[in-house]
Design a protein around this motif. Sequence first.
Motif, short mmCIF file in Angstrom:
data_model
loop_
_atom_site.label_atom_id
_atom_site.label_comp_id
_atom_site.label_asym_id
_atom_site.label_seq_id
_atom_site.Cartn_x
_atom_site.Cartn_y
_atom_site.Cartn_z
N GLY A 5 0.81 -1.20 0.00
CA GLY A 5 0.00 0.00 0.00
C GLY A 5 0.84 1.24 0.00
O GLY A 5 2.05 1.19 -0.26
N LEU A 6 0.19 2.35 0.30
CA LEU A 6 0.85 3.65 0.34
C LEU A 6 1.09 4.05 1.79
O LEU A 6 0.19 3.96 2.64
CB LEU A 6 -0.04 4.69 -0.34
N VAL A 7 2.31 4.45 2.08
CA VAL A 7 2.67 4.84 3.46
C VAL A 7 3.62 6.02 3.39
O VAL A 7 4.38 6.18 2.43
CB VAL A 7 3.30 3.64 4.19
N GLN A 8 3.59 6.84 4.42
CA GLN A 8 4.51 7.98 4.48
C GLN A 8 5.88 7.52 4.95
O GLN A 8 6.01 6.52 5.65
CB GLN A 8 3.97 9.04 5.42
N ALA A 9 6.87 8.27 4.56
CA ALA A 9 8.23 7.98 5.01
C ALA A 9 8.27 7.94 6.53
O ALA A 9 7.65 8.77 7.20
CB ALA A 9 9.19 9.03 4.48
N GLY A 10 8.98 6.96 7.06
CA GLY A 10 9.06 6.76 8.49
C GLY A 10 8.01 5.80 9.02
O GLY A 10 8.10 5.38 10.19
N GLY A 11 7.05 5.46 8.19
CA GLY A 11 5.98 4.57 8.61
C GLY A 11 6.35 3.10 8.49
O GLY A 11 7.50 2.75 8.19
N SER A 12 5.36 2.25 8.75
CA SER A 12 5.57 0.81 8.76
C SER A 12 4.49 0.11 7.95
O SER A 12 3.37 0.61 7.79
CB SER A 12 5.53 0.27 10.19
N LEU A 13 4.85 -1.05 7.46
CA LEU A 13 3.91 -1.95 6.78
C LEU A 13 4.33 -3.37 7.07
O LEU A 13 5.53 -3.64 7.26
CB LEU A 13 3.94 -1.74 5.26
N ARG A 14 3.37 -4.28 7.06
CA ARG A 14 3.70 -5.70 7.16
C ARG A 14 3.14 -6.41 5.94
O ARG A 14 1.93 -6.40 5.69
CB ARG A 14 3.13 -6.33 8.43
N LEU A 15 4.03 -7.03 5.20
CA LEU A 15 3.63 -7.84 4.06
C LEU A 15 3.46 -9.30 4.51
O LEU A 15 4.17 -9.77 5.39
CB LEU A 15 4.68 -7.78 2.96
#
Length: 124
Positions: free
Chosen positions: A10-20
């Motif tokens: 997805g779309l996230v801002q710099a410094g953020g997190s995601l889990r694939l």
Amino acid sequence: QVHLVESGGGLVQAGGSLRLSCAASGRSFVRLALGWFRQGAGEEREFVAAINWSGGGTRYADSTKGRFTISRDNTKNTVYLQMSSLKPEDTAAYYCAATVSYGVYIEESDYAYWGQGTQVTVSS
């Protein structure tokens, strides 16, 4: 045959997190070595992280070490990539890969099976 399906991009801002996540089917999951690769627009596909059958062995690309964590749940036939402190240069399509082996592998050529990919976009 091994079928791999990625999700969580997805779309996230710099410094953020995601889990694939990558769900596998078709072969005994515990026999699979797994990896994550990524490919940015106009770039070659590159190694991100890899994990062995038990989860006790992992490898990371220098660019992701300390920010990304690969893990697996053998009860759910799923491998994960937790991404933190994301940067715009992490923007890419992320691919899950698998091979029937017990090691940890960082080369594309080591993997026999690939998912379709999930897009990660990091905005600045």
